[in-house]
Design a protein around this motif. Structure first.
Motif, PDB file in Angstrom:
ATOM      1  N   ASP A 104       0.244  -2.462   0.408  1.00 17.49           N
ATOM      2  CA  ASP A 104       1.381  -3.268  -0.008  1.00 17.49           C
ATOM      3  C   ASP A 104       1.073  -4.016  -1.303  1.00 17.49           C
ATOM      4  OD1 ASP A 104       4.021  -4.256   0.625  1.00 17.49           O
ATOM      5  OD2 ASP A 104       3.046  -6.212   0.853  1.00 17.49           O
ATOM      6  N   PHE A 105      -0.111  -4.566  -1.371  1.00 22.60           N
ATOM      7  CA  PHE A 105      -0.496  -5.293  -2.584  1.00 22.60           C
ATOM      8  C   PHE A 105      -0.514  -4.356  -3.790  1.00 22.60           C
ATOM      9  CE2 PHE A 105      -3.386  -7.035  -5.708  1.00 22.60           C
ATOM     10  CZ  PHE A 105      -3.040  -8.369  -5.732  1.00 22.60           C
ATOM     11  N   ALA A 106      -1.119  -3.179  -3.590  1.00 24.45           N
ATOM     12  CA  ALA A 106      -1.211  -2.233  -4.710  1.00 24.45           C
ATOM     13  C   ALA A 106       0.179  -1.822  -5.182  1.00 24.45           C
ATOM     14  CB  ALA A 106      -2.018  -1.007  -4.305  1.00 24.45           C
ATOM     15  N   ARG A 107       1.121  -1.734  -4.265  1.00 19.31           N
ATOM     16  CA  ARG A 107       2.452  -1.307  -4.653  1.00 19.31           C
ATOM     17  C   ARG A 107       3.266  -2.463  -5.238  1.00 19.31           C
ATOM     18  NH1 ARG A 107       4.452   0.401  -0.022  1.00 19.31           N
ATOM     19  NH2 ARG A 107       3.812   2.574  -0.256  1.00 19.31           N
ATOM     20  N   ARG A 108       3.158  -3.626  -4.623  1.00 24.06           N
ATOM     21  CA  ARG A 108       3.970  -4.761  -5.077  1.00 24.06           C
ATOM     22  C   ARG A 108       3.429  -5.396  -6.351  1.00 24.06           C
ATOM     23  NH1 ARG A 108       3.079  -7.882  -0.970  1.00 24.06           N
ATOM     24  NH2 ARG A 108       2.836  -9.507  -2.522  1.00 24.06           N
TER      25      ARG A 108
END
Lengths: 217, 217
Positions: A104-108
Motif C-alpha cells: 500500500d505504501f509503495a502504491r500510495r
DNA sequence: TGTACATCAGTGAACGCGCGTTCACTGATGTAC
DNA sequence: TGTACATCAGTGAACGCGCGTTCACTGATGTAC
C-alpha cells in the motif's frame, strides 16, 4: 491532499516554510517524472520562489532527495509499525496486514518509494537516513522474530534471514507489479494476492505448524 | 571486454558500426552513472562522433535505451535458458543454476539490468522489446511448469503464480542486495545463499516431496 | 515600550555550460549499365 | 572494367533553452537594552 503553492494565506518577502515546500515540490515532481526527472530549479519554481532560494535550505539536489528519502523511511516505518501493531490480535493476521501495508505504501507514495529505493542515494551518505531506513527494517525483523519463536527451538531458522526473504519478495512484487506508473508489468492477479500466497507458502515451508499464530491457538 | 572507441583499426569518414558503438556507449555510461545519468550527446562523444550522428540510427535517447533494454532481455533470456538447460540433469539443480544465473546477470551486467527494469521505459512501447521480455520470463515459467508437474495432480498450484513468486523474490534480492553499485544494502550473507534458502523453503512450502526432482528420483 | 542593530531568508540578475535538435553540406559506398 | 549516379552516413556550425551556481542586495524578523 491539496498542497497549493500558496495555500497558507498571503505571504510576504519570506516564504515562511520553504523547506517543507521544497520537499513537497520534490514529491510532486518525482511522482510526475521519476526521481531523475526533476531539477533543483524545478522545485524552486514549484514552490514559487527564485532559483537561488533553495540553497538556503539544501546544499544541492542530492541533499534534497536524501531528505525526502529520510522522511519516506520515517513514514514507512510508521505505516509498517501501525500495521504490525505488535502482532495483535494474532501473528498471522498481523503479518498479513504488514505485507499489505508495505504494498500500500509503495502504491500510495510512489515518490517516497522511489526516493528511498531507486534514486541511487547511498544510505551511508547520511546517518539520519541510515537510521530511518534501519528503523523501517526493524519492524520486519521484529515480526520475523516473533514468528520464528513459534517454532520448535531446534531447527529454528535465523530471524534475520526470514526478514530478508520477506523483504525481498515484497520489494520485488512492489517494484515489478505494484506501482501506479507505466513501465510496470501486467499481472493476472492483484499484487496483494500474489504476496499473500507467497508468504503463506513460504511460512509453510519454514515448517510453521498449520494454524500456528492464528487467534485461539 | 575492452571496447575502445576506435578498436577496429583506422576509420574514415564513416564510422562503420556506429549503431553498435552507441549501444556500447550507452552501456558504459549507464554502468557509470545510472540510466538517467547519460545523454545522447554523451553517447556520441563516447563513440567519437559528432552530436548529430546518433540521429541517423535512433529517433532519440529513449529509442536508444529501449534498444539497449531489448538486447538486455535477449542476453538475459539466453543466459537463463542456458542455465536451465531444459531441467538437466535434474530439476532441483537446474532450478538452482537458474537462480544463480539470474543474480549473476544482474551483477555482471548492471547496465543491462538497469535499462531493463529501472529506466522507466514501458515494455509496451516497442513490440520487439515486449517480445524479448516475454521470452526471458518464459524460461522461468517453463521451469515452474516442470516443477509443478512433479506434484500430485490435485492441489497443484498454478505454474504462473509459482513463476511470479520466484521472479519477484529473485528480482527483490538482486535489486536490494545483489548489485555492484553503492546505494545497495549490506548483507550478512551472499545474495546467492539468501536466494537459495528462500527457494528451498518456498518449494518445501509448495508441498514438493523432499528429494523430488533430485537426480535418481 | 521604543529603538538600534544583527541576523535571517529571500531576490533578481548574471555567468558559463552542455544539451537536444536542425540544417545544408560532403565524403564514402554501392550499383546499373 | 569503367564510369555516372544515387544513396548512405557522417560533419560542423548554429540555435534556443534550462540548469546550477554565485553575488551583492534587501525586506522581514528577532533581540538587547
Amino acid at each position: 491532499m491539496t498542497w497549493g503553492k500558496r495555500d497558507s494565506g498571503p505571504r510576504g518577502y519570506h516564504h515562511g516554510n520553504l523547506k517543507e515546500a521544497l520537499v513537497r515540490a520534490a514529491l510532486e515532481l518525482i511522482a510526475e517524472k521519476g526521481p531523475a526527472g526533476f531539477t533543483f530549479a524545478d522545485a524552486a519554481r514549484w514552490a514559487g520562489v527564485s532559483p537561488a532560494a533553495p540553497y538556503r535550505h539544501f546544499r544541492d539536489r542530492d541533499a534534497l532527495i536524501a531528505d525526502v528519502a529520510r522522511r519516506g523511511f520515517e513514514a514507512f516505518a510508521a505505516a509498517l509499525s501501525k500495521a504490525w501493531d505488535d502482532g495483535r490480535p494474532d501473528l498471522m493476521s498481523a503479518f498479513d496486514r504488514l505485507g499489505k501495508a508495505y504494498l500500500d505504501f509503495a502504491r500510495r507514495e510512489p515518490a517516497y518509494y522511489s526516493a528511498m529505493f531507486e534514486a541511487g542515494i547511498s544510505p551511508d551518505a547520511d546517518p539520519q537516513l541510515r537510521e530511518a531506513g534501519d528503523r523501517a527494517f526493524a519492524v520486519l525483523r521484529t515480526a520475523a522474530e516473533k514468528l520464528v519463536a513459534l517454532m520448535p527451538a531446534q531447527g529454528r531458522p535465523p530471524a534475520m534471514m526470514v526478514a530478508l526473504h520477506i523483504w525481498a519478495t515484497t520489494h520485488g512484487i512492489a517494484s515489478l507489479f505494484g506501482r501506479g506508473d507505466a513501465a510496470r508489468r501486467a499481472l493476472p492477479m492483484a499484487p496483494e494476492e500474489l504476496l499473500e500466497a507467497a508468504v503463506l507458502i513460504y511460512l509453510r515451508g519454514l515448517g510453521l505448524p498449520e494454524g500456528a499464530g492464528r487467534q485461539g491457538i
